[in-house]
Design an enzyme around this catalytic site. Sequence first.
Site, PDB file in Angstrom:
ATOM      1  N   ASN A 483      23.336 -10.644   3.896  1.00  0.00           N
ATOM      2  CA  ASN A 483      22.289 -10.126   3.020  1.00  0.00           C
ATOM      3  C   ASN A 483      22.179 -11.035   1.803  1.00  0.00           C
ATOM      4  OD1 ASN A 483      20.724  -8.698   1.164  1.00  0.00           O
ATOM      5  ND2 ASN A 483      21.312  -6.741   2.105  1.00  0.00           N
ATOM      6  N   ASP A 484      21.151 -11.869   1.804  1.00  0.00           N
ATOM      7  CA  ASP A 484      20.924 -12.830   0.723  1.00  0.00           C
ATOM      8  C   ASP A 484      20.788 -12.165  -0.635  1.00  0.00           C
ATOM      9  OD1 ASP A 484      20.849 -15.424   1.685  1.00  0.00           O
ATOM     10  OD2 ASP A 484      18.847 -15.173   2.521  1.00  0.00           O
ATOM     11  N   CYS A 485      20.539 -10.890  -0.618  1.00  0.00           N
ATOM     12  CA  CYS A 485      20.202 -10.193  -1.860  1.00  0.00           C
ATOM     13  C   CYS A 485      21.346  -9.353  -2.401  1.00  0.00           C
ATOM     14  CB  CYS A 485      18.963  -9.353  -1.646  1.00  0.00           C
ATOM     15  SG  CYS A 485      17.577 -10.370  -1.137  1.00  0.00           S
ATOM     16  N   ASN A 487      24.338 -10.083  -4.313  1.00  0.00           N
ATOM     17  CA  ASN A 487      24.905 -11.232  -5.032  1.00  0.00           C
ATOM     18  C   ASN A 487      25.859 -10.688  -6.080  1.00  0.00           C
ATOM     19  OD1 ASN A 487      21.515 -11.601  -5.010  1.00  0.00           O
ATOM     20  ND2 ASN A 487      22.741 -12.923  -3.688  1.00  0.00           N
ATOM     21  N   GLN A 500      20.937 -16.401  -5.648  1.00  0.00           N
ATOM     22  CA  GLN A 500      21.914 -16.911  -4.684  1.00  0.00           C
ATOM     23  C   GLN A 500      22.761 -18.044  -5.242  1.00  0.00           C
ATOM     24  OE1 GLN A 500      18.591 -16.393  -3.632  1.00  0.00           O
ATOM     25  NE2 GLN A 500      19.209 -14.422  -2.772  1.00  0.00           N
TER      26      GLN A 500
END
Length: 826
Positions: A483-485, A487, A500
């Site tokens: 999940n790139d989101c 963080n 990111q």
Amino acid sequence: MKFGYFDDQKREYVITTPRTPYPWINYLGTQGFFSLISNTAGGYCFYKDARLRRITRYRYNNVPIDMGGRYFYINDNGTIWNPGWSPVKTELDGYECRHGMGYTIITGKKNGLKAEVTFFVPQDYNGEVQQVVLTNESNATKSFKLFSFVEWCLWDAQDDCTNFQRNFSTGRVEVKGSTIYHKTEYRDRRNHFAFYTVNDSIDGYDTDRDSFIGLYNGFHNPEAVINGKATNSFADGWSPIASHYKEITLAAGETKTLVFILGYVEMPQAEKFEADGKTINKVVANAMIEKYNTPEKVKQGMAELRAAWDKLLGVLNVTTPNDKVDRMVNIWNQYQCMVTFNLSRSASYFESGIGRGMGFRDSNQDILGFVHQVPDRARERIIDIASTQLKDGGCYHQYQPLTKKGNADIGGDFSDDPLWMILSVSAYIKETGDWSILNEMVPYDNDMSVAETMLKHLDVSFYHIVNNLGPHGLPLAMRADWNDCINLSCYSDTPGESFQTYTNPKFKNEGGYSKIAESVMVATLFTYTGPNYVAILKHLGKDDEAAKAQAEIDKMKENVMKYAFDGDWFLRAYDATGAKMGSKECEEGKIFIEPQGFAVMSEIGKAEGADIKTLNSIDKYLNTKFGLVLNNPCFTKYYIQYGEISTYPGGYKENAGIFTHNNAWIICAEAYAGRGDKAFEYYSKIAPAFTEETSDIHKTEPYVYGQMIGGKDAGSDIGQTGKNFGQGKNSWLTGTAAWNMVAISQYILGIAPDFDGLRVDPSIPAEWDGFKATRQFRGATYNITIKNPNHVNKGVISMIVDGKAVSGNIIPVLEAGSHDVVVTLG
Ligand code: GLC
Ligand code: GLC
């Protein structure tokens, strides 16, 4: 509501109105030359790299939508129209768009004239062929004027839409006979040009946009077309275009066929020009033109294209009780997997082609979807990706397809990346039995002087996780996991910072990310993929190393159960303060989808019933009529400690959107757990053929997956809850394609390549009587019949191969030829 229908015989989706709820596109090309084409002929072409070698211009986010394409204008005594309706948008008497495998056919009719245009990129050819068939269906002779139109991009798509002070002065063209050449910068630093030609004499042309369209007109009312005559303009800077003009007369019933070719040519430096040192040397271009300049040659090219797709789609073919499943498995899902292989995440109607390169995690996952179709190219791709890995097992998050080098501005430290490579390499070996890939010498960071075997790359991938654990013995979350989101080290309060890659000063001394924040998702992905690595080691007789790796997996499972099982499901993470994320204790975001499926398939806590509890919780908290939302409840405010996720309004993208990619993991898990009905329910909520009926809500193409469908909370923060619930976005370039191919073919239908053979272990709806499948595998063809006389979901009770009973459910690798397999469930 539907806007067309599937023609399965022809493997086409037939669109019957140009007013689709969003432009519905197709891709042409599979090697170097690619085109995007919408159902109204919008879109663009590029060679290999959508940013650096853009051939025609396209305007994203334009008003009206989808402006720019390859347009044919017809001026029939003052009535001006396009076969694809746009951009003039004159109401047509007939319209149809057929998107097929690598080709699109658009037909328009107006006032007794029919124009059928076939667009395709032939095999091994750097050009788009457009065959225009004009038929006078009226009872009288017709005289009309035809104009073609494309607008050139000045090669670098990013520069083309930003650097106007230069670009307005550089555009260059050449015209010879019926061919218009685009040669901006060819004189100096480029060795490539493009051309647009037609296989007939012309009555004029235009190459300067403003002369053709008129400075204050638009694509919908070009001056030259309105005036019924080309201006023979010659571009000198500004915006070069290519437009052919032809006067045509057809007797009643008469047909005329014209073949246009939009081509791309690269020339050796020494051969760029004719003797005068400035005219393009057209030897190569002429040979290209020669190749498809008659309807017979076009027919041959189309036949070759069809044959190529027959081959690609011939590896797996199923006949199930549900024709929607058949059309997804046999046609569209496999087709989309090939498109993701070719395009990764670079160019779609949502990806501008100037943003991302090839993703490490994305491309590894894509392999799972197409390895059976193009194993050799998959092998090559795996080695390209692995070459961007670093010696410690970390890896560049992205690389550029032209240079194949890791992308330094994005860097690495995405915690999940290395694991996907274990999965792609295993999938490759399982499909092909080609263990030699493990001996391949593969560089780190593209430096051949530090190359090691592919096996060693798997080793460093595996131990990169083991060597980067947090306080609970779970993998560090780093910049993001899948999940790139999420963080957990970002804490961004300044606009414009990348969630990111921004390194918060807080974590500067720790190397850029928190040494406290841990990802449960990476933990379960590790326990899911790790056993493949163990199996590989065992196969190679490296029993000690296998035992050592297995011990790490076992320890991870224990830690997950001990620290990350929340009673009814698994936590999502521990944040940088050590607090739980995705727990009952949280105010919002109590449950997340990502860690759950892999936990179930790794049988973590199975003895205590953790698998079924988890699956039931997903059903209870994440299931909606349009699919499973990513998390629940959605975040309604900004949680600085979580990063990008809560910046999305609830119901969209990673904040409680229906992220179809990870729906597949639950489909797999339900099938794995033997709950075939549930697996199929989830599958049928998101598989495009099933959403066709609600295309008005879903909006995007009913033949391919999108990345995201609006969740139940969409609009909740503005008092319009559910307004965009069910609305698809980001179609085509998504890991959903590969994962749903895996989910339906390997988990639900249960035909899965394994190291020692083809495993058959369906987990299907109980009401099915069975199904049939043909699978080519390691040189042989298996005709598989699944019988389900007792109407169970799962459980193989017998397997008969070529008339002989075989114990277990793995079809051994047999000699070439055809083999009959009958599997009975009970
Ligand atoms: C996008 C990215 C993918 C990521 C996913 C979830 O699909 O391409 O890499 O895993 O979003 O954030
Ligand atoms: C992925 C996510 C998207 C995010 C992006 C950042 O594509 O889907 O939401 O903004 O990654 O790189």
